[in-house]
Design a protein around this motif. Structure first.
Motif, PDB file in Angstrom:
ATOM      1  N   TRP A 486      39.109  12.012  -8.770  1.00  0.00           N
ATOM      2  CA  TRP A 486      38.703  10.613  -8.831  1.00  0.00           C
ATOM      3  C   TRP A 486      39.742   9.762  -9.543  1.00  0.00           C
ATOM      4  CZ3 TRP A 486      32.921  11.801 -10.252  1.00  0.00           C
ATOM      5  CH2 TRP A 486      32.237  12.138  -9.083  1.00  0.00           C
ATOM      6  N   GLY A 490      40.466   7.339  -6.798  1.00  0.00           N
ATOM      7  CA  GLY A 490      39.702   6.133  -7.106  1.00  0.00           C
ATOM      8  C   GLY A 490      40.394   5.172  -8.039  1.00  0.00           C
ATOM      9  N   GLN A 529      31.414   6.717  -5.929  1.00  0.00           N
ATOM     10  CA  GLN A 529      32.008   8.017  -5.638  1.00  0.00           C
ATOM     11  C   GLN A 529      30.952   9.095  -5.404  1.00  0.00           C
ATOM     12  OE1 GLN A 529      35.351   8.453  -5.300  1.00  0.00           O
ATOM     13  NE2 GLN A 529      35.631   6.275  -5.716  1.00  0.00           N
ATOM     14  N   ALA A 538      36.058  13.872  -1.142  1.00  0.00           N
ATOM     15  CA  ALA A 538      36.669  13.974  -2.471  1.00  0.00           C
ATOM     16  C   ALA A 538      36.549  15.400  -3.001  1.00  0.00           C
ATOM     17  CB  ALA A 538      36.010  12.992  -3.439  1.00  0.00           C
TER      18      ALA A 538
END
Length: 612
Positions: A486, A490, A529, A538
């Motif tokens: 992440w 992200g 997420q 992911a």
């Protein structure tokens, strides 16, 4: 921060405002510069005083009922945030007391420099003094100035000679190397110049017959204690010179709304009324006349019932360590159940809902029951601190106190943000854990960890057990690879995310949540997420990254890495995180349990899913 107050002047004149000596963020008073730590301010060095000497003024009170009961306090307080005109603040004391002058190289106690009032300068050279780079400390938390005189004269005294030589110490740096060999100490009595090389060896001070002084300079009027611990030489800014012992808890229903915080000052009275609805109703009616809030009897009764239920835990759950486990189990159940948001929940601090789309995408991975924690509050309280020994996973370290007087509060901070909660299928976990190859791999981690715990234990008869198990190591490593993924995908700073593990025979979950009190990770992006259509790619990407490390084959074939060898296939190039993000100081990790090894892919819990 302010130094200790001066003695009041004769005649009862009011004290003057204390001079300011720098500032730190409130959160740093819990994690970096708490009680007993050393703080560098410009060219000066101070030690943070105990909380019984803080002038907290109007510092906000933090209420977290569950954590306060476990720690034996009534409430928590944010460290004071004051300006130049206020009288509140955190007190500090000058430490270390030995300084040197960079011009004349004099090395002595700070009082010997005859500094001008209000300045930390050499009286002869007008140069700013430099605090000693070195201190000595022991595993019980005591700390004192480094014994320069004994170190310099250790091989230069005649047999039977006693007493000080009467000379003046000098300290200089040759500049030839960056090692301790270039730090030279001399004395005007004529002894040969010696270096600081070897001062950091474990038995360096005990070989000079230097014993722990038993001093606690951060505590006001603390008596000198007899201490049998061997002192160690430390750098003044070393991380092992101060390690916080922090305890945390999430705010969960029924304690997560504003009602519990408003009732906190009256909780003792309510508890004495028992479970009598009539008496509680009368008390609340009188309280409503004084306050501007309503106090529904049914909600107050629910809080009392919840507390009584916690008090009714079995006898084996009455120890302090088991109380922390009980806190985690309560959180785990609430995260599983969820808490949907409604229009009247503007004060609710725990909102946990299932994702909008189906979780069938995650079934091949053994991931079940993902939950989106849209609103979350975590309280982190500084309970104590340690020196020399790092409070690693379940390590038995001495907890140095935060105050010499009895207080009913502890310094704390609160983090409000969001998170994603994941569980693994327990039947699939149990089947995987029964594999002989998996059990043998985890047993190596467990044995290394137990050996480290035995070495650090103060009592050989009370060595704590290692939490290492196939389930725990797998979930811990999974949390690390997801945080790294992440961070890359992200855009989150890795240190802005934090894991929270729920692992034992009855729990198999991880919570990845906001780790800092700033805006990073608190605007809905972290919750996004957790939607299965984003979580599945992911998760696959994170596992694919875990298959290969730039340090392979050394990393994957490691027989033990990290402190005490409590990691296997884990290094800074693959799964390790910033220390603020990990609950176990980057220990008990093995990515081979996720994806397997080249020789035996079946060790990996997710190896079947990666073949799809």
């Amino acid at each position: 921060m302010t130094p200790p107050p001066a003695r009041r002047r004769r005649g009862g004149a009011p004290e003057r405002s204390f001079p300011r000596r720098g500032s730190v963020r409130r959160a740093q008073m819990i994690t970096t510069y708490g009680v007993g730590s050393l703080v560098a301010v410009d060219n000066e060095s101070f030690i943070v005083s105990g909380i019984d000497s803080w002038n907290i003024g109007e510092a906000p009170t933090i209420h977290e009922h569950r954590l306060a009961r476990v720690l034996g306090v009534k409430s928590f307080r944010l460290p004071p945030a004051s300006d130049d005109t206020s009288r509140d603040g955190v007190r500090v004391r000058r430490f270390p007391l030995w300084h040197s002058c960079p011009n004349c190289n004099a090395l002595q106690h700070v009082r010997g420099f005859n500094s001008p009032p209000g300045k930390n300068e050499c009286g002869d050279c007008d140069e700013e003094l430099v605090p000693s780079r070195f201190v000595m400390a022991c595993a019980k938390g005591h700390i004192d100035d480094f014994p320069y005189w004994k170190w310099a004269h250790r091989s230069n005294r005649q047999e039977g000679e006693s007493g000080f030589c009467g000379g003046e110490m000098r300290l200089r740096t040759s500049g030839k190397t960056a090692s301790l060999r270039s730090v030279l100490i001399s004395c005007t009595c004529g002894i040969p110049e010696v270096s600081m090389e070897g001062a950091f060896r474990r038995q360096a001070l005990s070989g000079l017959k230097v014993f722990c002084s038993g001093r606690s300079p951060w505590l006001k009027d603390a008596p000198t204690e007899h201490c049998s611990e061997t002192p160690r030489t430390l750098q003044r800014g070393s991380s092992v010179a101060w390690q916080p012992i922090v305890r945390t808890a999430l705010s969960i229903p029924p304690w997560s709304d504003g009602l519990a915080a408003r009732l906190e000052p009256h909780w003792e009275d309510l508890r004495e009324l028992g479970m009598d609805p009539a008496a509680i109703g009368i008390y609340l009616k009188a309280l409503t006349m004084k306050e501007t809030y309503e106090f529904p009897v049914d909600r107050v009764m629910a809080l009392l019932e919840s507390e009584n239920h916690e008090d009714g835990a079995p006898e084996q759950e009455q120890s302090r360590d088991d109380a922390y486990v009980a806190l985690r189990k309560q959180e785990y159940e609430r995260l599983r159940e969820g808490r949907p948001e409604s229009g009247s929940d503007h004060e609710e601090q725990f909102i946990c809902e299932p994702p909008r789309c189906s979780s069938s995408l995650l079934v091949p991975y053994g991931v079940t029951g993902p939950m989106l924690v849209k609103r979350l509050r975590e309280v982190r309280a500084l309970k104590a601190f340690s020196r020399v020994d790092t409070p690693d996973t379940h390590a038995d370290v001495h907890e140095a106190p935060l105050s010499s007087a009895s207080v009913d509060w502890l310094p704390a901070m609160e983090v409000q943000g969001e998170g994603v909660f994941l569980r693994l299928d327990e039947q699939r976990l149990d089947s995987w854990a029964r594999s002989a190859a998996v059990a043998a791999r985890v047993e190596r981690i467990r044995n290394n960890h137990l050996r480290m715990l035995r070495e650090r234990a103060r009592d050989a008869r009370k060595v704590p057990d290692s939490p290492a198990s196939p389930r725990m190591v797998l979930l811990h490593t999974l949390a690390h690879v997801l945080i790294n993924e992440w961070s890359l995908d992200g855009g989150y700073p890795t240190a802005s995310l934090r894991e929270r593990l729920y692992t034992d025979d009855t729990m198999a979950g991880i919570l990845i949540c906001t780790a800092t009190s700033d805006s990073a990770g608190s605007l809905g992006g972290l919750v996004a997420q957790g939607e299965p259509d984003r979580l599945e790619p992911a998760l696959r990407s994170a596992l694919e990254r875990a298959r290969w490390c730039s340090a392979d084959p050394l990393c994957v074939e490691s027989g033990g890495s990290g402190v005490g060898g409590i990691n296997l296939a884990a290094c800074h190039a693959c799964v390790l995180l910033p220390e603020t993000s990990c609950e176990h100081n980057n220990g008990l990790l093995d990515r081979a349990l996720l994806v397997g090894t080249p020789e035996d892919p079946s060790i990996g819990f997710f190896h079947e899913a990666l073949r799809l």
